[in-house]
Design an enzyme around this catalytic site. Structure first.
Site, PDB file in Angstrom:
ATOM      1  N   LYS A   1    -136.621  79.452  47.782  1.00  0.00           N
ATOM      2  CA  LYS A   1    -136.829  79.628  46.348  1.00  0.00           C
ATOM      3  C   LYS A   1    -136.029  78.461  45.506  1.00  0.00           C
ATOM      4  O   LYS A   1    -136.286  77.706  44.388  1.00  0.00           O
ATOM      5  CB  LYS A   1    -137.015  80.792  45.746  1.00  0.00           C
ATOM      6  CG  LYS A   1    -137.091  81.043  44.240  1.00  0.00           C
ATOM      7  CD  LYS A   1    -137.566  82.044  43.471  1.00  0.00           C
ATOM      8  CE  LYS A   1    -137.911  82.265  42.282  1.00  0.00           C
ATOM      9  NZ  LYS A   1    -138.229  83.425  41.491  1.00  0.00           N
TER      10      LYS A   1
ATOM     11  N   ARG B   1    -125.841  85.227  21.441  1.00  0.00           N
ATOM     12  CA  ARG B   1    -126.350  84.028  22.129  1.00  0.00           C
ATOM     13  C   ARG B   1    -126.072  83.668  23.255  1.00  0.00           C
ATOM     14  O   ARG B   1    -126.039  82.514  23.716  1.00  0.00           O
ATOM     15  CB  ARG B   1    -125.836  82.817  21.094  1.00  0.00           C
ATOM     16  CG  ARG B   1    -126.233  82.845  19.670  1.00  0.00           C
ATOM     17  CD  ARG B   1    -125.830  81.395  18.958  1.00  0.00           C
ATOM     18  NE  ARG B   1    -126.429  81.691  17.334  1.00  0.00           N
ATOM     19  CZ  ARG B   1    -125.505  81.892  16.556  1.00  0.00           C
ATOM     20  NH1 ARG B   1    -124.285  82.547  17.063  1.00  0.00           N
ATOM     21  NH2 ARG B   1    -125.960  82.201  15.385  1.00  0.00           N
TER      22      ARG B   1
ATOM     23  N   GLU C   1    -144.456  88.594  48.976  1.00  0.00           N
ATOM     24  CA  GLU C   1    -143.777  87.310  48.225  1.00  0.00           C
ATOM     25  C   GLU C   1    -143.222  86.652  49.583  1.00  0.00           C
ATOM     26  O   GLU C   1    -142.975  85.241  49.641  1.00  0.00           O
ATOM     27  CB  GLU C   1    -142.592  87.552  47.388  1.00  0.00           C
ATOM     28  CG  GLU C   1    -143.209  88.310  46.111  1.00  0.00           C
ATOM     29  CD  GLU C   1    -143.983  87.549  45.135  1.00  0.00           C
ATOM     30  OE1 GLU C   1    -144.164  86.250  45.230  1.00  0.00           O
ATOM     31  OE2 GLU C   1    -144.640  87.979  44.018  1.00  0.00           O
TER      32      GLU C   1
ATOM     33  N   HIS D   1    -147.559  94.513  42.407  1.00  0.00           N
ATOM     34  CA  HIS D   1    -147.547  93.190  42.119  1.00  0.00           C
ATOM     35  C   HIS D   1    -147.732  92.604  43.614  1.00  0.00           C
ATOM     36  O   HIS D   1    -148.621  91.861  43.755  1.00  0.00           O
ATOM     37  CB  HIS D   1    -146.443  92.644  41.450  1.00  0.00           C
ATOM     38  CG  HIS D   1    -146.433  91.072  41.295  1.00  0.00           C
ATOM     39  ND1 HIS D   1    -147.270  90.464  40.739  1.00  0.00           N
ATOM     40  CD2 HIS D   1    -145.495  90.143  41.988  1.00  0.00           C
ATOM     41  CE1 HIS D   1    -147.033  89.160  40.913  1.00  0.00           C
ATOM     42  NE2 HIS D   1    -145.894  89.039  41.560  1.00  0.00           N
TER      43      HIS D   1
ATOM     44  N   LYS E   1    -135.677  83.173  35.334  1.00  0.00           N
ATOM     45  CA  LYS E   1    -136.865  83.681  34.601  1.00  0.00           C
ATOM     46  C   LYS E   1    -136.387  84.984  34.145  1.00  0.00           C
ATOM     47  O   LYS E   1    -136.296  85.900  35.228  1.00  0.00           O
ATOM     48  CB  LYS E   1    -138.088  83.491  35.161  1.00  0.00           C
ATOM     49  CG  LYS E   1    -138.620  82.132  35.291  1.00  0.00           C
ATOM     50  CD  LYS E   1    -140.058  82.221  35.630  1.00  0.00           C
ATOM     51  CE  LYS E   1    -140.987  81.036  35.990  1.00  0.00           C
ATOM     52  NZ  LYS E   1    -142.086  81.656  36.485  1.00  0.00           N
TER      53      LYS E   1
ATOM     54  N   GLU F   1    -140.699  74.646  35.675  1.00  0.00           N
ATOM     55  CA  GLU F   1    -142.022  74.942  35.830  1.00  0.00           C
ATOM     56  C   GLU F   1    -142.803  73.807  35.399  1.00  0.00           C
ATOM     57  O   GLU F   1    -143.967  74.020  34.493  1.00  0.00           O
ATOM     58  CB  GLU F   1    -142.488  76.188  35.545  1.00  0.00           C
ATOM     59  CG  GLU F   1    -143.745  76.467  36.280  1.00  0.00           C
ATOM     60  CD  GLU F   1    -144.094  77.972  36.562  1.00  0.00           C
ATOM     61  OE1 GLU F   1    -143.081  78.587  36.280  1.00  0.00           O
ATOM     62  OE2 GLU F   1    -145.271  78.186  36.735  1.00  0.00           O
TER      63      GLU F   1
HETATM   64  N1  LIG Z   1    -137.969  86.696  37.181  1.00  0.00           N
HETATM   65  C1  LIG Z   1    -138.736  86.294  38.081  1.00  0.00           C
HETATM   66  O1  LIG Z   1    -138.964  85.362  38.722  1.00  0.00           O
HETATM   67  C2  LIG Z   1    -139.709  87.384  38.677  1.00  0.00           C
HETATM   68  C3  LIG Z   1    -140.280  87.165  39.979  1.00  0.00           C
HETATM   69  C4  LIG Z   1    -141.274  88.294  40.287  1.00  0.00           C
HETATM   70  C5  LIG Z   1    -141.211  89.288  39.731  1.00  0.00           C
HETATM   71  N2  LIG Z   1    -140.933  89.554  38.829  1.00  0.00           N
HETATM   72  C6  LIG Z   1    -140.855  90.943  38.004  1.00  0.00           C
HETATM   73  O2  LIG Z   1    -140.277  91.945  38.832  1.00  0.00           O
HETATM   74  C7  LIG Z   1    -140.831  93.040  38.445  1.00  0.00           C
HETATM   75  C8  LIG Z   1    -141.209  93.814  39.716  1.00  0.00           C
HETATM   76  O3  LIG Z   1    -139.913  93.965  40.303  1.00  0.00           O
HETATM   77  P1  LIG Z   1    -139.900  95.261  41.656  1.00  0.00           P
HETATM   78  O4  LIG Z   1    -140.837  95.026  42.596  1.00  0.00           O
HETATM   79  O5  LIG Z   1    -138.523  94.974  42.157  1.00  0.00           O
HETATM   80  O6  LIG Z   1    -140.176  96.388  40.749  1.00  0.00           O
HETATM   81  P2  LIG Z   1    -139.321  97.617  40.002  1.00  0.00           P
HETATM   82  O7  LIG Z   1    -138.024  96.951  39.465  1.00  0.00           O
HETATM   83  O8  LIG Z   1    -140.083  98.295  39.140  1.00  0.00           O
HETATM   84  O9  LIG Z   1    -138.862  98.500  41.353  1.00  0.00           O
HETATM   85  C9  LIG Z   1    -139.870  99.068  42.467  1.00  0.00           C
HETATM   86  C10 LIG Z   1    -139.468 100.674  42.236  1.00  0.00           C
HETATM   87  O10 LIG Z   1    -138.379 100.655  43.312  1.00  0.00           O
HETATM   88  C11 LIG Z   1    -137.123 101.452  42.741  1.00  0.00           C
HETATM   89  N3  LIG Z   1    -136.071 100.911  43.618  1.00  0.00           N
HETATM   90  C12 LIG Z   1    -135.231  99.784  43.149  1.00  0.00           C
HETATM   91  N4  LIG Z   1    -134.505  99.901  44.099  1.00  0.00           N
HETATM   92  C13 LIG Z   1    -134.642 100.776  44.975  1.00  0.00           C
HETATM   93  C14 LIG Z   1    -133.762 101.134  46.111  1.00  0.00           C
HETATM   94  N5  LIG Z   1    -132.894 100.476  46.599  1.00  0.00           N
HETATM   95  N6  LIG Z   1    -134.208 102.302  46.882  1.00  0.00           N
HETATM   96  C15 LIG Z   1    -135.321 102.988  46.250  1.00  0.00           C
HETATM   97  N7  LIG Z   1    -135.910 102.875  45.195  1.00  0.00           N
HETATM   98  C16 LIG Z   1    -135.687 101.706  44.520  1.00  0.00           C
HETATM   99  C17 LIG Z   1    -137.292 101.221  41.337  1.00  0.00           C
HETATM  100  O11 LIG Z   1    -136.809 102.246  40.558  1.00  0.00           O
HETATM  101  C18 LIG Z   1    -139.025 101.488  41.033  1.00  0.00           C
HETATM  102  O12 LIG Z   1    -139.514 102.652  41.109  1.00  0.00           O
HETATM  103  C19 LIG Z   1    -141.908  92.819  37.743  1.00  0.00           C
HETATM  104  O13 LIG Z   1    -141.723  93.300  36.157  1.00  0.00           O
HETATM  105  C20 LIG Z   1    -142.137  91.210  37.687  1.00  0.00           C
HETATM  106  O14 LIG Z   1    -142.827  90.479  36.560  1.00  0.00           O
HETATM  107  C21 LIG Z   1    -139.904  88.499  37.982  1.00  0.00           C
HETATM  108 ZN   LIG Z   2    -144.827  87.277  42.430  1.00  0.00          ZN
END
Ligand SMILES: NC(=O)c1ccc[n+]([C@@H]2O[C@H](COP(=O)([O-])OP(=O)(O)OC[C@H]3O[C@@H](n4cnc5c(N)ncnc54)[C@H](O)[C@@H]3O)[C@@H](O)[C@H]2O)c1
Ligand SMILES: [Zn+2]
Length: 361
Positions: free
Chosen positions: A231, A118, A182, A269, A140, A241
């Site tokens: 943010k 929980r 972003e 993204h 989120k 939201e």
């Molecule tokens: N919770 C929220 O409010 C929110 C907001 C925006 C996005 N998201 C989510 O976040 C995700 C995308 O996140 P992301 O863009 O970080 O993608 P990701 O977590 O897939 O990371 C991108 C790539 O970078 C690599 N990586 C991470 N740190 C690194 C570093 N320091 N050096 C080298 N490589 C590194 C990862 O292994 C991966 O291959 C999506 O699933 C999206 O839905 C959530």
């Molecule tokens: Zn986004």
């Protein structure tokens, strides 16, 4: 050291600090032990991030679970792996889960922390620009379902966020730009929306673009902290939201459809978001909601950062529209648009004709 205090509805329970600094991972447990009373930790990371930074988080009280890398693994199977591991190592209610990685790791580990017994303490250590300015803040957490992204999740705030900006040095250019999309989104909505204070991000991005693209650490620290403040101020006013938080979806109505129609494989993204913002600006110009001067100033900023604004696909307009309608943020089939159209003015509308919405596709 930059320290920000995030207050969600201003209660002690949901208030937590974000530390933004170089090499903070070297003494991560000093911070972690200050902000949680956990005795043991389950660290969730992926193979790539583990090979880069795993050593720094090793500790006699920490078990490590290494997940495969990629959005494709942000699902219930991976969630189960985390829960299995937590049960196996007898993680208790008073222990904590640490997420080390990008948004995929943070969202999955955070969701696991929110449901294990929980809810147990959760610590975010974001290592991508996107995670440091966006996904690690706001609470989120979710995994994907085969029928849609982030379909299973909850709102769950961490106990603290440690953003080590030196981890951004190993991030490749494409992933760095994904985060920048972003960041620019925040700049546009700040300029057009947060009328109660002077905006600063747009000018900051405009005048520091060389430093930012070259990852100058003092400038990055400032940049990340401005974004976190923005943010958190939006989330603080609207955690779940119900209204204001929807401005953070600027560009996302198009972006989600582009991502879905290309199976989440072709574009990151952030790439889809910068294309989406460009499509909205074009639509706003075409409908005369926005002046050509304001339009140019926004598009110039996107171009200055060499963000993606075009796609190669020949999308079918009908299918594109249907995909936009199936987004989980769409209510009663009306597609909501967030349009920053001038200084201190944002237009929120769900009343745009289908022909116009997909006219530029
Ligand atoms: N919770 C929220 O409010 C929110 C907001 C925006 C996005 N998201 C989510 O976040 C995700 C995308 O996140 P992301 O863009 O970080 O993608 P990701 O977590 O897939 O990371 C991108 C790539 O970078 C690599 N990586 C991470 N740190 C690194 C570093 N320091 N050096 C080298 N490589 C590194 C990862 O292994 C991966 O291959 C999506 O699933 C999206 O839905 C959530
Ligand atoms: Zn986004």
């Amino acid at each position: 050291m930059k320290e920000l205090q995030i207050k969600i509805n201003a209660t002690q329970e949901t208030s937590y600090p974000i530390f933004i600094e170089e090499n903070i991972l070297n003494n991560a447990y000093e911070y972690i032990n200050k902000y949680t009373k956990a005795n043991r930790f389950l660290l969730i990371t992926n193979d790539k991030v583990y090979s880069l930074y795993g050593e720094k988080l090793k500790n006699k009280n920490t078990e490590i679970l290494i997940l495969p890398d990629g959005e494709a693994y942000k699902n219930m199977d991976t969630l189960n792996l985390i829960i299995d591991k937590a049960i196996e190592i007898k993680l208790e209610r008073t222990d904590a889960i640490i997420a080390l990685g990008g948004g995929v790791t943070g969202d999955t580990a955070g969701f696991a922390a929110s449901i294990y017994q929980r809810g147990i303490d959760f610590i975010q250590i974001p290592t991508t620009l996107l995670a440091q300015v966006d996904s690690s803040i706001g609470g989120k957490v979710a995994v994907n379902h085969k029928y849609g992204k982030n379909m299973i999740g909850s709102f769950y705030q961490p106990k603290l966020v440690l953003a080590d900006i030196s981890t951004l040095n190993t991030l490749d250019e494409r992933q760095f730009k994904t985060g920048l999309a972003e960041v620019l989104k925040y700049a546009f909505i700040e300029k057009s929306c947060l009328a109660d204070k002077d905006y600063k991000l747009f000018e900051f991005l405009d005048s520091n673009h060389n430093e930012i693209l070259n990852k100058n650490s003092a400038i990055l620290k400032e940049l990340i902290s401005i974004c976190c403040e923005l943010k958190s101020s939006v989330v603080n006013k609207d955690e779940k939201e119900k209204g204001l938080r929807s401005i953070l979806n600027f560009g996302h109505t198009y972006a989600h459809a582009i991502e879905k129609l290309t199976n989440y494989e072709k574009y990151t993204h952030g790439e889809a978001v910068s294309i989406g913002m460009r499509l909205i600006f074009d639509l706003a110009l075409k409908e005369k909601f926005i002046s050509i001067e304001y339009y140019n100033s926004c598009i110039n900023l996107i171009n200055k950062y060499r963000l993606k604004t075009d796609y190669e696909e020949n999308f079918d307009k009908e299918q594109f529209y249907k995909t936009m309608q199936s987004d989980k943020k769409v209510k009663n089939s009306n597609i909501n648009f967030v349009m920053p159209i001038k200084e201190k003015e944002v237009k929120l509308t769900n009343n745009i004709d289908k022909k116009i919405i997909v006219g530029g596709i």
